[in-house]
Design a protein around this motif. Sequence first.
Motif, PDB file in Angstrom:
ATOM      1  N   THR A 189       0.872  -1.173   0.000  1.00  0.00           N
ATOM      2  CA  THR A 189       0.000   0.000   0.000  1.00  0.00           C
ATOM      3  C   THR A 189       0.913   1.229   0.000  1.00  0.00           C
ATOM      4  OG1 THR A 189      -0.138   0.504   2.380  1.00  0.00           O
ATOM      5  CG2 THR A 189      -1.547  -1.291   1.550  1.00  0.00           C
ATOM      6  N   PRO A 190       0.363   2.428  -0.141  1.00  0.00           N
ATOM      7  CA  PRO A 190       1.215   3.623  -0.069  1.00  0.00           C
ATOM      8  C   PRO A 190       1.880   3.806   1.291  1.00  0.00           C
ATOM      9  CG  PRO A 190      -0.858   4.136  -1.157  1.00  0.00           C
ATOM     10  CD  PRO A 190      -1.011   2.756  -0.595  1.00  0.00           C
ATOM     11  N   LYS A 191       1.405   3.096   2.324  1.00  0.00           N
ATOM     12  CA  LYS A 191       1.962   3.251   3.667  1.00  0.00           C
ATOM     13  C   LYS A 191       3.044   2.223   4.005  1.00  0.00           C
ATOM     14  CE  LYS A 191      -1.979   5.543   5.820  1.00  0.00           C
ATOM     15  NZ  LYS A 191      -2.800   5.635   7.043  1.00  0.00           N
ATOM     16  N   THR A 192       3.305   1.279   3.114  1.00  0.00           N
ATOM     17  CA  THR A 192       4.290   0.242   3.388  1.00  0.00           C
ATOM     18  C   THR A 192       5.703   0.814   3.428  1.00  0.00           C
ATOM     19  OG1 THR A 192       2.915  -1.309   2.133  1.00  0.00           O
ATOM     20  CG2 THR A 192       5.137  -2.019   2.679  1.00  0.00           C
ATOM     21  N   LEU A 193       6.477   0.401   4.438  1.00  0.00           N
ATOM     22  CA  LEU A 193       7.888   0.761   4.489  1.00  0.00           C
ATOM     23  C   LEU A 193       8.630  -0.025   3.408  1.00  0.00           C
ATOM     24  CD1 LEU A 193       8.577   0.722   8.345  1.00  0.00           C
ATOM     25  CD2 LEU A 193       8.245   2.716   6.875  1.00  0.00           C
ATOM     26  N   THR A 194       9.436   0.658   2.613  1.00  0.00           N
ATOM     27  CA  THR A 194      10.153  -0.001   1.510  1.00  0.00           C
ATOM     28  C   THR A 194      11.665   0.168   1.602  1.00  0.00           C
ATOM     29  OG1 THR A 194       9.867   1.973   0.129  1.00  0.00           O
ATOM     30  CG2 THR A 194       8.185   0.229  -0.061  1.00  0.00           C
ATOM     31  N   LYS A 195      12.163   0.818   2.649  1.00  0.00           N
ATOM     32  CA  LYS A 195      13.600   1.001   2.854  1.00  0.00           C
ATOM     33  C   LYS A 195      14.040   0.208   4.079  1.00  0.00           C
ATOM     34  CE  LYS A 195      13.909   4.017  -0.498  1.00  0.00           C
ATOM     35  NZ  LYS A 195      14.605   3.686  -1.768  1.00  0.00           N
ATOM     36  N   PRO A 196      15.037  -0.659   3.946  1.00  0.00           N
ATOM     37  CA  PRO A 196      15.469  -1.485   5.080  1.00  0.00           C
ATOM     38  C   PRO A 196      15.787  -0.695   6.343  1.00  0.00           C
ATOM     39  CG  PRO A 196      16.504  -2.248   3.064  1.00  0.00           C
ATOM     40  CD  PRO A 196      15.790  -0.973   2.724  1.00  0.00           C
ATOM     41  N   ALA A 204      14.695   2.131   7.419  1.00  0.00           N
ATOM     42  CA  ALA A 204      13.503   2.679   8.082  1.00  0.00           C
ATOM     43  C   ALA A 204      12.861   1.635   8.980  1.00  0.00           C
ATOM     44  CB  ALA A 204      12.506   3.169   7.034  1.00  0.00           C
ATOM     45  N   LEU A 205      12.851   0.382   8.528  1.00  0.00           N
ATOM     46  CA  LEU A 205      12.283  -0.686   9.338  1.00  0.00           C
ATOM     47  C   LEU A 205      13.230  -1.094  10.459  1.00  0.00           C
ATOM     48  CD1 LEU A 205      10.153  -2.777   9.981  1.00  0.00           C
ATOM     49  CD2 LEU A 205      11.062  -4.214   8.152  1.00  0.00           C
ATOM     50  N   VAL A 206      14.521  -1.223  10.157  1.00  0.00           N
ATOM     51  CA  VAL A 206      15.496  -1.621  11.174  1.00  0.00           C
ATOM     52  C   VAL A 206      15.483  -0.645  12.351  1.00  0.00           C
ATOM     53  CG1 VAL A 206      17.967  -1.918  11.632  1.00  0.00           C
ATOM     54  CG2 VAL A 206      16.962  -2.885   9.566  1.00  0.00           C
ATOM     55  N   GLU A 207      15.294   0.634  12.067  1.00  0.00           N
ATOM     56  CA  GLU A 207      15.245   1.630  13.137  1.00  0.00           C
ATOM     57  C   GLU A 207      14.046   1.429  14.062  1.00  0.00           C
ATOM     58  OE1 GLU A 207      15.294   5.431  11.279  1.00  0.00           O
ATOM     59  OE2 GLU A 207      17.396   5.286  10.633  1.00  0.00           O
ATOM     60  N   GLN A 208      12.975   0.854  13.539  1.00  0.00           N
ATOM     61  CA  GLN A 208      11.775   0.624  14.353  1.00  0.00           C
ATOM     62  C   GLN A 208      11.913  -0.569  15.298  1.00  0.00           C
ATOM     63  OE1 GLN A 208       8.158   0.107  12.172  1.00  0.00           O
ATOM     64  NE2 GLN A 208       8.101   2.194  11.375  1.00  0.00           N
ATOM     65  N   LEU A 209      12.746  -1.527  14.938  1.00  0.00           N
ATOM     66  CA  LEU A 209      12.752  -2.808  15.634  1.00  0.00           C
ATOM     67  C   LEU A 209      13.144  -2.738  17.113  1.00  0.00           C
ATOM     68  CD1 LEU A 209      14.096  -5.113  12.785  1.00  0.00           C
ATOM     69  CD2 LEU A 209      11.728  -4.612  13.449  1.00  0.00           C
ATOM     70  N   PRO A 210      14.136  -1.899  17.520  1.00  0.00           N
ATOM     71  CA  PRO A 210      14.419  -1.803  18.954  1.00  0.00           C
ATOM     72  C   PRO A 210      13.224  -1.266  19.756  1.00  0.00           C
ATOM     73  CG  PRO A 210      16.245  -0.939  17.688  1.00  0.00           C
ATOM     74  CD  PRO A 210      15.121  -1.151  16.723  1.00  0.00           C
ATOM     75  N   VAL A 211      12.474  -0.354  19.151  1.00  0.00           N
ATOM     76  CA  VAL A 211      11.273   0.176  19.822  1.00  0.00           C
ATOM     77  C   VAL A 211      10.234  -0.933  19.968  1.00  0.00           C
ATOM     78  CG1 VAL A 211       9.391   1.862  19.679  1.00  0.00           C
ATOM     79  CG2 VAL A 211      11.708   2.488  18.945  1.00  0.00           C
ATOM     80  N   ILE A 212      10.035  -1.699  18.895  1.00  0.00           N
ATOM     81  CA  ILE A 212       9.082  -2.811  18.926  1.00  0.00           C
ATOM     82  C   ILE A 212       9.481  -3.820  19.986  1.00  0.00           C
ATOM     83  CG2 ILE A 212       8.229  -4.786  17.600  1.00  0.00           C
ATOM     84  CD1 ILE A 212       8.406  -2.990  15.097  1.00  0.00           C
ATOM     85  N   ALA A 213      10.779  -4.148  20.040  1.00  0.00           N
ATOM     86  CA  ALA A 213      11.259  -5.116  21.025  1.00  0.00           C
ATOM     87  C   ALA A 213      11.049  -4.607  22.446  1.00  0.00           C
ATOM     88  CB  ALA A 213      12.730  -5.426  20.779  1.00  0.00           C
ATOM     89  N   ALA A 214      11.300  -3.326  22.664  1.00  0.00           N
ATOM     90  CA  ALA A 214      11.163  -2.760  24.009  1.00  0.00           C
ATOM     91  C   ALA A 214       9.714  -2.700  24.460  1.00  0.00           C
ATOM     92  CB  ALA A 214      11.788  -1.364  24.044  1.00  0.00           C
ATOM     93  N   GLN A 215       8.800  -2.351  23.568  1.00  0.00           N
ATOM     94  CA  GLN A 215       7.399  -2.231  23.963  1.00  0.00           C
ATOM     95  C   GLN A 215       6.663  -3.566  23.912  1.00  0.00           C
ATOM     96  OE1 GLN A 215       6.030   0.702  21.149  1.00  0.00           O
ATOM     97  NE2 GLN A 215       5.631  -0.781  19.512  1.00  0.00           N
ATOM     98  N   GLY A 216       7.236  -4.541  23.189  1.00  0.00           N
ATOM     99  CA  GLY A 216       6.672  -5.887  23.164  1.00  0.00           C
ATOM    100  C   GLY A 216       5.580  -6.120  22.140  1.00  0.00           C
ATOM    101  N   TYR A 217       5.354  -5.162  21.250  1.00  0.00           N
ATOM    102  CA  TYR A 217       4.335  -5.353  20.210  1.00  0.00           C
ATOM    103  C   TYR A 217       4.675  -4.523  18.975  1.00  0.00           C
ATOM    104  CZ  TYR A 217       2.386  -0.779  21.552  1.00  0.00           C
ATOM    105  OH  TYR A 217       2.216   0.553  21.807  1.00  0.00           O
TER     106      TYR A 217
END
Length: 264
Positions: free
Chosen positions: A180-187, A189-202
């Motif tokens: 979709t137009p909202k999909t992340l397409t740059k590695p 950009a996604l890698v930067e999100q992952l520590p936040v996801i891991a810390a918050q648990g979702y």
Amino acid sequence: MKEDVRNADSRTSDGPRDSQKVQVIERAFGLLETLVSFRGSATAGELKEATGLAGPTVHRLLHTLVGLGMVHQLPDRRYALGANLVPLGEGATRQLGGLAVPQMQSLVRELGESVNMAAMESEMVVYIAQAPSPHSMRMFTEVGRRVYLHSTGVGKAMLSTMEPKRVREVLASTGMPAMTPKTLTKPEALVEQLPVIAAQGYAIDDEEQELGVRCLAVPIPKGPTRMGLSVSGPTARMDDAFIRHAVPLMSRTAGEIGRMFSRR
């Protein structure tokens, strides 16, 4: 090899339950698990060193596994996992999904939205179970459907449990097409999100896989492979208040499922 099996049986036939193991089978599965750890291929010498088995034993096991299609010998004489393991792994994964349906149905009763369970297979997300929402307007995901990791909440939850180097390898292998137009397409950009996801648990897929749909996901701990649990619904119902209410319930259910799998 026949002698190994015969000796193992004779040594353990009168012993306690835990000792009634066929050593050659343990060694064969240990060799397969070691081959998995090499993430590609390995020589017989590397497998000998990693397993601590004698060279002749490793060669006999490899010869048998190649004959069964469980291991494949490459042109450079290295060894890789064989194609006949694929249906075994996929079948086992689907059965695991079925075992978790009661916990998923309980979560649907608490949250009112569709609950999906997924696993990582061949660097993709594959849905292995679903408990549907009672709403007439609900999300339906076909069991067996394969989707990209980067565009789904459950895929992001799985990626958050991996080392950044491995994440980049996976994303480079699969690519990051825009769903979709909202999909992340740059590695990055996604890698930067992952520590936040891991810390918050979702993790959240905010219309990144399908417009109008939001997905909330948590990883399943202690699973036999990387797995995740997700809840999806229309964006209008999946608001911030829903997320605050749902995350603790989802984490509890994911923990229950992980403990169930770890006991098997």
